[in-house]
Design a protein around this motif. Structure first.
Motif: not given
Length: 82
Positions: A3-10, A36-44, A55-60, A75-76
């Motif tokens: 998706n757009d978010l993952l292809s634009n992490l930079d 930190w957020c980028k690492r979380k987004i990669k493993k979402a 909205y990225v759901h990862v690790d609660n 982020a929350h």
């Protein structure tokens, strides 16, 4: 998951206020909140686009990213519905 978010992490970034808000909401004691957020987004677990935000759901956690500017808005911790 392509998706757009993952292809634009930079392009992902946040503001000074965003850094403070994210640290406060998640209880983080780190210097580089964006990395930190980028690492979380990669493993979402899931990335959902609703309107102008991702909205990225990862690790609660839920990380909210503006879909146009790629700014991390906030982020929350996910609220357990149990």
């Amino acid at each position: 998951m392509d998706n757009d978010l993952l292809s634009n992490l930079d392009k992902i970034h946040t503001t000074k206020l965003g850094v403070e808000r994210i640290k406060n909401n998640l209880g983080l004691d780190i210097d580089d909140v964006v990395a930190w957020c980028k690492r979380k987004i990669k493993k979402a677990g899931s990335i959902i686009r609703k309107g102008k935000n991702w909205y990225v759901h990862v690790d609660n956690f839920i990380i909210t990213v503006n879909a146009y500017s790629f700014t991390i808005i906030t982020a929350h911790k996910e609220k357990n519905s149990k």
